[in-house]
Design an enzyme around this catalytic site. Sequence first.
Site, PDB file in Angstrom:
ATOM      1  N   ASP A  84       0.943  -1.626   0.358  1.00 51.55           N
ATOM      2  CA  ASP A  84      -0.098  -0.105   0.037  1.00 51.55           C
ATOM      3  C   ASP A  84       1.163   1.433  -0.333  1.00 51.55           C
ATOM      4  O   ASP A  84       1.946   1.325   0.178  1.00 51.55           O
ATOM      5  CB  ASP A  84      -1.235  -0.114   1.180  1.00 51.55           C
ATOM      6  CG  ASP A  84      -2.071   0.608   0.686  1.00 51.55           C
ATOM      7  OD1 ASP A  84      -3.464   0.094   0.888  1.00 51.55           O
ATOM      8  OD2 ASP A  84      -2.225   1.653   1.146  1.00 51.55           O
ATOM      9  N   ASP A 110       3.744   1.843  -4.691  1.00 52.96           N
ATOM     10  CA  ASP A 110       3.017   2.458  -5.168  1.00 52.96           C
ATOM     11  C   ASP A 110       2.975   1.119  -6.771  1.00 52.96           C
ATOM     12  O   ASP A 110       3.506   0.997  -7.346  1.00 52.96           O
ATOM     13  CB  ASP A 110       4.307   3.319  -6.446  1.00 52.96           C
ATOM     14  CG  ASP A 110       3.106   3.609  -7.066  1.00 52.96           C
ATOM     15  OD1 ASP A 110       2.012   3.577  -7.394  1.00 52.96           O
ATOM     16  OD2 ASP A 110       3.559   5.568  -7.169  1.00 52.96           O
ATOM     17  N   ASN A 118      -6.556  -5.878  -5.624  1.00 54.38           N
ATOM     18  CA  ASN A 118      -7.392  -4.961  -5.144  1.00 54.38           C
ATOM     19  C   ASN A 118      -7.255  -3.055  -4.875  1.00 54.38           C
ATOM     20  O   ASN A 118      -7.840  -2.618  -4.946  1.00 54.38           O
ATOM     21  CB  ASN A 118      -7.810  -5.243  -3.530  1.00 54.38           C
ATOM     22  CG  ASN A 118      -8.428  -4.560  -2.887  1.00 54.38           C
ATOM     23  OD1 ASN A 118      -9.048  -4.388  -2.606  1.00 54.38           O
ATOM     24  ND2 ASN A 118      -7.747  -3.288  -2.010  1.00 54.38           N
ATOM     25  N   TYR A 124     -12.830   4.939 -15.052  1.00 58.22           N
ATOM     26  CA  TYR A 124     -12.569   4.090 -13.768  1.00 58.22           C
ATOM     27  C   TYR A 124     -13.650   3.142 -14.370  1.00 58.22           C
ATOM     28  O   TYR A 124     -13.211   1.637 -14.421  1.00 58.22           O
ATOM     29  CB  TYR A 124     -13.904   4.548 -12.924  1.00 58.22           C
ATOM     30  CG  TYR A 124     -13.836   3.105 -11.414  1.00 58.22           C
ATOM     31  CD1 TYR A 124     -13.124   3.149 -10.484  1.00 58.22           C
ATOM     32  CD2 TYR A 124     -15.379   2.365 -11.321  1.00 58.22           C
ATOM     33  CE1 TYR A 124     -13.009   2.323  -9.638  1.00 58.22           C
ATOM     34  CE2 TYR A 124     -15.415   1.705  -9.882  1.00 58.22           C
ATOM     35  CZ  TYR A 124     -14.249   1.499  -9.415  1.00 58.22           C
ATOM     36  OH  TYR A 124     -14.329   0.746  -8.444  1.00 58.22           O
ATOM     37  N   LYS A 157     -11.934  -0.754 -15.071  1.00 51.25           N
ATOM     38  CA  LYS A 157     -12.631  -2.080 -14.560  1.00 51.25           C
ATOM     39  C   LYS A 157     -13.041  -3.270 -15.673  1.00 51.25           C
ATOM     40  O   LYS A 157     -13.364  -4.418 -15.522  1.00 51.25           O
ATOM     41  CB  LYS A 157     -13.579  -1.926 -13.677  1.00 51.25           C
ATOM     42  CG  LYS A 157     -13.425  -1.237 -12.104  1.00 51.25           C
ATOM     43  CD  LYS A 157     -11.839  -1.411 -11.334  1.00 51.25           C
ATOM     44  CE  LYS A 157     -12.204  -1.387 -10.068  1.00 51.25           C
ATOM     45  NZ  LYS A 157     -10.784  -1.978  -9.613  1.00 51.25           N
TER      46      LYS A 157
HETATM   47  N1  LIG Z   1     -16.153   0.316  -2.227  1.00 51.69           N
HETATM   48  C1  LIG Z   1     -16.803   0.397  -3.105  1.00 51.69           C
HETATM   49  O1  LIG Z   1     -18.021   0.093  -2.959  1.00 51.69           O
HETATM   50  C2  LIG Z   1     -15.987  -0.926  -3.593  1.00 51.69           C
HETATM   51  C3  LIG Z   1     -17.431  -0.964  -4.992  1.00 51.69           C
HETATM   52  C4  LIG Z   1     -17.080  -1.924  -6.639  1.00 51.69           C
HETATM   53  C5  LIG Z   1     -15.251  -1.882  -6.566  1.00 51.69           C
HETATM   54  N2  LIG Z   1     -14.031  -1.495  -5.384  1.00 51.69           N
HETATM   55  C6  LIG Z   1     -13.297  -1.805  -5.255  1.00 51.69           C
HETATM   56  O2  LIG Z   1     -12.659  -1.581  -4.233  1.00 51.69           O
HETATM   57  C7  LIG Z   1     -11.005  -1.372  -4.497  1.00 51.69           C
HETATM   58  C8  LIG Z   1     -11.255  -1.687  -3.015  1.00 51.69           C
HETATM   59  O3  LIG Z   1     -11.804  -0.266  -2.709  1.00 51.69           O
HETATM   60  P1  LIG Z   1     -12.243   0.499  -1.501  1.00 51.69           P
HETATM   61  O4  LIG Z   1     -13.730   1.221  -1.265  1.00 51.69           O
HETATM   62  O5  LIG Z   1     -11.784  -0.717  -0.162  1.00 51.69           O
HETATM   63  O6  LIG Z   1     -11.072   2.129  -1.638  1.00 51.69           O
HETATM   64  P2  LIG Z   1     -10.159   2.481  -0.792  1.00 51.69           P
HETATM   65  O7  LIG Z   1      -9.822   4.094  -1.279  1.00 51.69           O
HETATM   66  O8  LIG Z   1     -10.840   2.411   1.293  1.00 51.69           O
HETATM   67  O9  LIG Z   1      -8.910   1.574   0.118  1.00 51.69           O
HETATM   68  C9  LIG Z   1      -7.772   1.382  -1.383  1.00 51.69           C
HETATM   69  C10 LIG Z   1      -5.944   1.386  -0.798  1.00 51.69           C
HETATM   70  O10 LIG Z   1      -5.189   1.481  -2.346  1.00 51.69           O
HETATM   71  C11 LIG Z   1      -4.442   2.359  -1.709  1.00 51.69           C
HETATM   72  N3  LIG Z   1      -3.888   2.508  -2.733  1.00 51.69           N
HETATM   73  C12 LIG Z   1      -4.236   3.631  -3.817  1.00 51.69           C
HETATM   74  N4  LIG Z   1      -3.743   3.407  -4.699  1.00 51.69           N
HETATM   75  C13 LIG Z   1      -2.525   2.508  -4.595  1.00 51.69           C
HETATM   76  C14 LIG Z   1      -0.917   2.297  -4.929  1.00 51.69           C
HETATM   77  N5  LIG Z   1      -1.313   3.433  -5.999  1.00 51.69           N
HETATM   78  N6  LIG Z   1      -0.731   1.570  -4.815  1.00 51.69           N
HETATM   79  C15 LIG Z   1      -0.514   1.279  -3.406  1.00 51.69           C
HETATM   80  N7  LIG Z   1      -1.711   0.789  -2.421  1.00 51.69           N
HETATM   81  C16 LIG Z   1      -2.408   2.681  -3.681  1.00 51.69           C
HETATM   82  C17 LIG Z   1      -4.910   3.282  -1.159  1.00 51.69           C
HETATM   83  O11 LIG Z   1      -3.710   3.909  -0.143  1.00 51.69           O
HETATM   84  C18 LIG Z   1      -6.098   2.332   0.031  1.00 51.69           C
HETATM   85  O12 LIG Z   1      -4.942   1.942   1.246  1.00 51.69           O
HETATM   86  C19 LIG Z   1     -10.667  -1.000  -5.641  1.00 51.69           C
HETATM   87  O13 LIG Z   1     -10.279  -1.917  -6.658  1.00 51.69           O
HETATM   88  C20 LIG Z   1     -12.259  -0.078  -6.162  1.00 51.69           C
HETATM   89  O14 LIG Z   1     -12.594  -0.541  -7.010  1.00 51.69           O
HETATM   90  C21 LIG Z   1     -14.986  -0.952  -4.639  1.00 51.69           C
END
Ligand SMILES: NC(=O)c1ccc[n+]([C@@H]2O[C@H](COP(=O)([O-])OP(=O)(O)OC[C@H]3O[C@@H](n4cnc5c(N)ncnc54)[C@H](O)[C@@H]3O)[C@@H](O)[C@H]2O)c1
Length: 251
Positions: free
Chosen positions: A37, A63, A90, A154, A158
Site C-alpha cells: 500500500d 506504489d 485490490n 473507472y 474495470k
Molecule cells: N467501495 C466500493 O463500493 C467498491 C465497489 C466496487 C469496487 N471497488 C473496488 O474495490 C477495491 C478497494 O476499494 P475500497 O473502497 O476499499 O478503497 P479504499 O480507498 O478504501 O482503499 C484502497 C487502498 O488502495 C491504496 N492505494 C491507492 N493507490 C495506490 C497505489 N498507487 N499503490 C498502492 N496502494 C494504493 C490506498 O492507500 C488504500 O489503502 C478497489 O479496486 C475499488 O475500485 C470498491
Amino acid sequence: MNATAKEVAIVTGGAKGIGFGIAQGLARDGKRIALFDLDRAALDEAATRLSAEGADVIALPVDVTDSASVNHAVEAVTQRFQRIDVLVNNAGIVRDKRITRMSDDDWDAVIDVNLKSQFLCCRAVLTHMSAAKYGRIVNISSRAWLGGAGQTNYSAAKGGVVSLTRSLALEWAKDGVTVNAVAPGIVDTPLFQAFDNELQEKLKKSVPVQRIGTPDDIAEAVRFFARPEASYITGQTLYVCGGRSLASPSV
Ligand SMILES: NC(=O)c1ccc[n+]([C@@H]2O[C@H](COP(=O)([O-])OP(=O)(O)OC[C@H]3O[C@@H](n4cnc5c(N)ncnc54)[C@H](O)[C@@H]3O)[C@@H](O)[C@H]2O)c1
C-alpha cells in the site's frame, strides 16, 4: 518449495477498506500476508491489527503503478517467505467526472491504479508461480465495468480488469495458475458513509437485497477463488453486489 509451509498471499491496497477485509479473511484461512500500500500510516495500523489477530504479516510501502516499486516488493516477499501462492489485485481509486471535465491526469491516474497495477503485479509474481506450478490470482473489478455515467475512466479500467483476467487465465492455465475476478457493488466504505442519509437510503433501496455490502462480503468471494480446491475455475468474474448487476436501477 516447502509444501508444508503456510501459503503466502499478497494483497494490494491492503491497508484499508475492502483490501484490509480481504487480508483478514485470508489470514483466517491460515495464509501469511503481505500488504502492499501507498499509505504508510494505514499500513502500520493494519499490520499491527493483523498481528494481534495472530497473522504472520509483512507490510510494504509500494506504489502499484510503478514497476520498480512492485518488483522490489515482490522480491522482499520471496526473501521473507520463500513463496507466493496468492495475489489479490485490490488497489483502486475513483475520479468520477463527466468526460468533458475529465483531465488527462484523471484518465491516466484511474487507468494506472486500477488496471496497469494489475499487469505489473501479475507479471512480477508469475515468475514465481510458474516455477512453483501453482498460483491463485484474484483481480478486483467492479460492477461499474458494466457502465456508469460520470465513470468512463473507472468503468474502462474495470472492464480492462475483466479482459486481463480472461487472457491471463488462458495464458497460465497449463501452469497450475488460476486467474479470476470479483466485481463488487456498493460496499460500506468511508466514501459511502460521507453521503447524506437520504442518498444512503436511496442507494440501499437500489440494491435488490436491500443492503449494501461489507468488506467481509467481498473477502468471502476472494477466499473461495484463493483456495487450492478452486483449481477448475479460471477466467471467471463473480459479481458480489446484492443482485445489482442484474439491472441498472435508477437512484
Ligand atoms: N467501495 C466500493 O463500493 C467498491 C465497489 C466496487 C469496487 N471497488 C473496488 O474495490 C477495491 C478497494 O476499494 P475500497 O473502497 O476499499 O478503497 P479504499 O480507498 O478504501 O482503499 C484502497 C487502498 O488502495 C491504496 N492505494 C491507492 N493507490 C495506490 C497505489 N498507487 N499503490 C498502492 N496502494 C494504493 C490506498 O492507500 C488504500 O489503502 C478497489 O479496486 C475499488 O475500485 C470498491
